[in-house]
Scaffold this motif. Structure first.
Motif, short mmCIF file in Angstrom:
data_model
loop_
_atom_site.label_atom_id
_atom_site.label_comp_id
_atom_site.label_asym_id
_atom_site.label_seq_id
_atom_site.Cartn_x
_atom_site.Cartn_y
_atom_site.Cartn_z
N GLU A 6 0.75 -1.26 -0.29
CA GLU A 6 0.20 -0.15 -0.10
C GLU A 6 1.17 1.42 0.25
N TYR A 7 1.96 1.55 1.09
CA TYR A 7 2.33 2.35 1.32
C TYR A 7 3.57 2.74 -0.25
N GLN A 8 3.70 2.09 -1.24
CA GLN A 8 4.61 1.55 -2.20
C GLN A 8 4.00 1.84 -3.13
N LEU A 9 2.73 1.67 -3.74
CA LEU A 9 1.15 2.44 -4.94
C LEU A 9 0.67 3.87 -3.98
N LEU A 14 2.29 9.83 -6.20
CA LEU A 14 2.72 11.21 -5.25
C LEU A 14 3.81 11.01 -6.53
N ASP A 15 4.51 10.12 -7.38
CA ASP A 15 5.16 10.21 -8.01
C ASP A 15 4.59 11.29 -8.74
N ASP A 16 5.32 13.18 -9.32
CA ASP A 16 4.85 13.32 -10.30
C ASP A 16 5.52 12.92 -11.94
N GLU A 17 6.94 12.48 -11.57
CA GLU A 17 7.55 12.15 -12.57
C GLU A 17 6.95 10.55 -13.94
N ARG A 18 5.95 10.15 -12.79
CA ARG A 18 5.17 9.09 -13.70
C ARG A 18 3.39 9.35 -14.18
N ARG A 24 -2.99 7.32 -11.82
CA ARG A 24 -3.51 6.86 -11.76
C ARG A 24 -4.49 5.44 -11.49
N THR A 25 -3.41 4.82 -11.86
CA THR A 25 -3.14 3.33 -12.33
C THR A 25 -2.71 2.54 -10.76
N ALA A 26 -2.03 3.40 -10.13
CA ALA A 26 -1.57 3.32 -9.05
C ALA A 26 -2.09 3.18 -7.75
N VAL A 27 -3.78 4.51 -8.39
CA VAL A 27 -4.23 4.82 -6.60
C VAL A 27 -5.28 3.93 -7.90
N ARG A 28 -6.01 2.65 -8.94
CA ARG A 28 -6.82 2.10 -8.67
C ARG A 28 -6.49 0.81 -7.17
N ILE A 52 0.95 18.56 -2.12
CA ILE A 52 1.64 18.09 -3.21
C ILE A 52 0.70 17.52 -4.89
N VAL A 53 -0.78 17.14 -4.31
CA VAL A 53 -1.05 16.06 -4.85
C VAL A 53 -2.13 17.43 -5.75
N PRO A 54 -2.36 16.97 -7.42
CA PRO A 54 -3.39 17.68 -8.41
C PRO A 54 -4.47 17.79 -8.53
N ASP A 55 -5.60 18.38 -8.65
CA ASP A 55 -6.95 18.02 -7.97
C ASP A 55 -6.13 17.03 -8.63
#
Length: 73
Positions: A6-9, A14-18, A24-28, A52-55
């Motif tokens: 969960e922490y890795q996801l 949060l990784d803005d370079e992705r 979105r897939t990480a959140v799912r 740091i999280v976009p809307d």
């Protein structure tokens, strides 16, 4: 806790370079874990204490958060 899936996801989301799709897939995938820890991290994405999280990602996280909350009921 920091080595959990969960922490890795959460970090992937949060990784803005992705790419946006990757985030979105990480959140799912975080929601798919269906654990209390995943619920905690989804909430952290929504609350975004450090701005740091976009809307757009907050909206997606909120939808998954509500869905997961309903499953816990």
């Amino acid at each position: 806790m920091e080595n959990s899936r969960e922490y890795q996801l959460y970090l992937e989301a949060l990784d803005d370079e992705r790419s946006a799709w990757g985030r979105r897939t990480a959140v799912r995938r975080l929601c798919d874990c269906k654990t209390e820890e995943s619920l905690y991290y989804l909430n952290e994405l929504i609350v975004d204490r450090y701005c740091i999280v976009p809307d757009w990602l907050k909206r997606i996280a909120r939808e998954y958060y509500v869905s997961l909350c309903l499953e816990f009921l």
